[in-house]
Write a protein that holds these residues in place. Structure first.
Motif, PDB file in Angstrom:
ATOM      1  N   THR A  11     -13.411   3.379  -6.563  1.00 43.30           N
ATOM      2  CA  THR A  11     -12.832   4.639  -7.044  1.00 43.30           C
ATOM      3  C   THR A  11     -13.910   5.542  -7.622  1.00 43.30           C
ATOM      4  OG1 THR A  11     -10.706   3.594  -7.538  1.00 43.30           O
ATOM      5  CG2 THR A  11     -11.162   5.681  -8.633  1.00 43.30           C
ATOM      6  N   GLN A  14      -7.788   0.321   3.350  1.00 46.43           N
ATOM      7  CA  GLN A  14      -6.791   1.128   2.658  1.00 46.43           C
ATOM      8  C   GLN A  14      -7.417   1.923   1.518  1.00 46.43           C
ATOM      9  OE1 GLN A  14      -4.112  -2.071   1.650  1.00 46.43           O
ATOM     10  NE2 GLN A  14      -2.775  -1.685   3.396  1.00 46.43           N
ATOM     11  N   LEU A  17      -7.199   5.871   1.241  1.00 46.61           N
ATOM     12  CA  LEU A  17      -6.598   6.473   0.040  1.00 46.61           C
ATOM     13  C   LEU A  17      -7.549   7.448  -0.630  1.00 46.61           C
ATOM     14  CD1 LEU A  17      -4.369   6.499  -2.227  1.00 46.61           C
ATOM     15  CD2 LEU A  17      -5.662   4.634  -3.292  1.00 46.61           C
ATOM     16  N   PHE A  38       0.838  -1.203   0.000  1.00 45.17           N
ATOM     17  CA  PHE A  38       0.000   0.000   0.000  1.00 45.17           C
ATOM     18  C   PHE A  38       0.874   1.255   0.000  1.00 45.17           C
ATOM     19  CE2 PHE A  38      -2.572   3.161   2.491  1.00 45.17           C
ATOM     20  CZ  PHE A  38      -3.507   3.423   1.508  1.00 45.17           C
ATOM     21  N   TYR A  47      -2.158  -1.571  -5.937  1.00 45.41           N
ATOM     22  CA  TYR A  47      -2.011  -2.499  -4.807  1.00 45.41           C
ATOM     23  C   TYR A  47      -3.153  -3.508  -4.690  1.00 45.41           C
ATOM     24  CZ  TYR A  47      -5.593  -0.365  -1.796  1.00 45.41           C
ATOM     25  OH  TYR A  47      -6.787   0.063  -1.273  1.00 45.41           O
ATOM     26  N   SER A  89      -2.917   4.593  -7.759  1.00 45.34           N
ATOM     27  CA  SER A  89      -2.448   3.930  -6.533  1.00 45.34           C
ATOM     28  C   SER A  89      -3.378   2.799  -6.126  1.00 45.34           C
ATOM     29  CB  SER A  89      -2.322   4.947  -5.398  1.00 45.34           C
ATOM     30  OG  SER A  89      -1.326   5.908  -5.690  1.00 45.34           O
ATOM     31  N   HIS A  90      -4.677   3.024  -6.261  1.00 43.85           N
ATOM     32  CA  HIS A  90      -5.656   1.998  -5.895  1.00 43.85           C
ATOM     33  C   HIS A  90      -5.455   0.746  -6.741  1.00 43.85           C
ATOM     34  CE1 HIS A  90     -10.114   1.416  -4.498  1.00 43.85           C
ATOM     35  NE2 HIS A  90      -9.302   0.499  -4.028  1.00 43.85           N
ATOM     36  N   TRP A 103       2.311   8.900  -6.709  1.00 41.53           N
ATOM     37  CA  TRP A 103       2.876  10.243  -6.604  1.00 41.53           C
ATOM     38  C   TRP A 103       4.038  10.442  -7.568  1.00 41.53           C
ATOM     39  CZ3 TRP A 103       7.562  12.119  -4.117  1.00 41.53           C
ATOM     40  CH2 TRP A 103       7.584  13.514  -3.984  1.00 41.53           C
ATOM     41  N   LYS A 110      -6.934  11.441  -0.824  1.00 40.61           N
ATOM     42  CA  LYS A 110      -6.610  11.933  -2.162  1.00 40.61           C
ATOM     43  C   LYS A 110      -7.716  12.812  -2.752  1.00 40.61           C
ATOM     44  CE  LYS A 110      -2.536  10.270  -3.430  1.00 40.61           C
ATOM     45  NZ  LYS A 110      -1.442  11.162  -3.914  1.00 40.61           N
ATOM     46  N   SER A 152      -5.220   8.841  -7.318  1.00 43.91           N
ATOM     47  CA  SER A 152      -5.931   7.902  -6.453  1.00 43.91           C
ATOM     48  C   SER A 152      -6.283   6.626  -7.213  1.00 43.91           C
ATOM     49  CB  SER A 152      -7.198   8.558  -5.881  1.00 43.91           C
ATOM     50  OG  SER A 152      -8.103   8.914  -6.909  1.00 43.91           O
ATOM     51  N   TRP A 177       1.088   3.964  -3.052  1.00 46.31           N
ATOM     52  CA  TRP A 177       0.848   5.397  -2.825  1.00 46.31           C
ATOM     53  C   TRP A 177       2.025   6.214  -3.370  1.00 46.31           C
ATOM     54  CZ3 TRP A 177      -2.942   6.999   1.302  1.00 46.31           C
ATOM     55  CH2 TRP A 177      -3.112   8.397   1.337  1.00 46.31           C
TER      56      TRP A 177
END
Length: 332
Positions: free
Chosen positions: A294, A162, A166, A99, A124, A120-121, A107, A170, A117, A103
């Motif tokens: 998301t 998580q 997140l 995680f 992981y 990153s989602h 970035w 975000k 977001s 993240w």
């Protein structure tokens, strides 16, 4: 000398069927997902699915079907057979580490903040519930793999927590409020379903037949409806525009993550079944839930949807290589 040469030829000849078997195995696991998603895309293109229908169906999957399936999966599991302190420690540590890396990858590798977001989602959260458990069942030739139970009971709920953290951080312009995060976590329908199911699994309380049978219908409908929603939401223009970003995402999700799980499992000296399970957790393509959550929490739903499709496509090749490597190492 000739005998040694014949042995080398025989060994090389044996590897080709194994590679072909692994390729066919991966295709058989992944292609049905693409067929259903493709059907959703076609139905939308032909006008059977409208934007309003997809929105309502997404709500159905998110608030009803997925929580019902999650509750049944956990409530009917035997947690005692899966509990091993080393395995629990590695699984928990691996979830936290991947995680943090996801993240950071969002970035570093995704300059557009509005897409971070979703990136990153998807980096992981893997499709273990739908694809990973099926892979394990086929690998071991049994209907239930004990090491998978812990993943369903521990890792999947952590994925949900998580995801909420997140998306909350975000999509709130970086303003972190612990009370808001905790509230969103507690309001998440899948987390509520897991919390409700754990006592049934821990105390081995048998669900009434009416309840288990009813939730069984939810379980059967979830995969189909979720995949149709993803397919109906596919926008090929977004897929094309985000392709370089999606390739970077594939590198993180399908190569880096399983390598990290493998390193942690080997360092901890886990037995083969547990190690294979954790590697598969890391090697899974982005879960369908990535798009649903998301999109529901204000992220870039188009990128999340594209991530699900592209990572599944690329995983046809990466999973074949990973399965072949595990068989070569005599883990399976």
């Amino acid at each position: 000398m000739l005998n040694n040469f014949d042995a080398v030829l025989n060994t090389a000849g044996e590897k080709e069927p194994i590679l072909l078997e692994n390729l066919l195995f991966s295709l058989n696991m992944s292609l049905p997902l693409f067929i259903v998603m493709g059907l959703g895309c076609i139905l939308t293109h032909k006008g059977f699915f409208t934007e309003n229908y997809i929105a309502h169906t997404t709500n159905l999957v998110y608030y009803v079907l997925l929580p019902g399936k999650m509750f049944l999966d956990i409530a009917t599991s035997d947690l005692s057979t899966a509990f091993d302190i080393r395995y629990v420690a590695v699984a928990t540590g691996g979830v936290v580490l991947q995680f943090a890396l996801a993240w950071a990858a969002g970035w570093l590798l995704c300059p557009d903040r509005s897409k971070q977001s979703a990136f990153s989602h998807a980096a992981y959260r893997g499709n273990f519930v739908y694809l990973g458990t099926a892979l394990l069942r086929n690998i071991y030739g049994v209907s239930h793999v004990p090491s998978a139970t812990l993943i369903l009971a521990l890792v999947i709920p952590l994925y949900n927590i998580q995801g909420v953290v997140l998306m909350t951080v975000k999509e709130r312009q970086g303003r972190f409020r612990l009370s808001t995060v905790l509230l969103n976590v507690l309001k998440n329908p899948m987390i509520l379903a897991v919390l409700a199911a754990i006592p049934f699994a821990y105390f081995k309380i048998q669900l009434p037949f009416v309840v288990s049978e009813s939730l069984g219908y939810f379980q059967a409908a979830t995969n189909t409806m979720a995949l149709l929603v993803v397919g109906g939401s596919i926008r090929l223009s977004a897929l094309k525009n985000d392709l370089p970003l999606l390739m970077r995402l594939c590198g993180v999700k399908l190569l880096l993550m399983p390598a990290i799980w493998a390193a942690m499992g080997i360092a901890a000296g886990l037995p083969a079944e547990q190690l294979v399970t954790l590697i598969i957790v890391g090697a899974m393509p982005a879960a369908v839930n990535v798009y649903i959550i998301t999109d529901k929490m204000g992220g870039d739903g188009a990128l999340a949807c594209s991530a699900v499709v592209v990572t599944h496509l690329v995983s046809l090749f990466t999973m074949t290589a990973i399965i072949f490597a595990m068989r070569t190492a005599r883990l399976i």
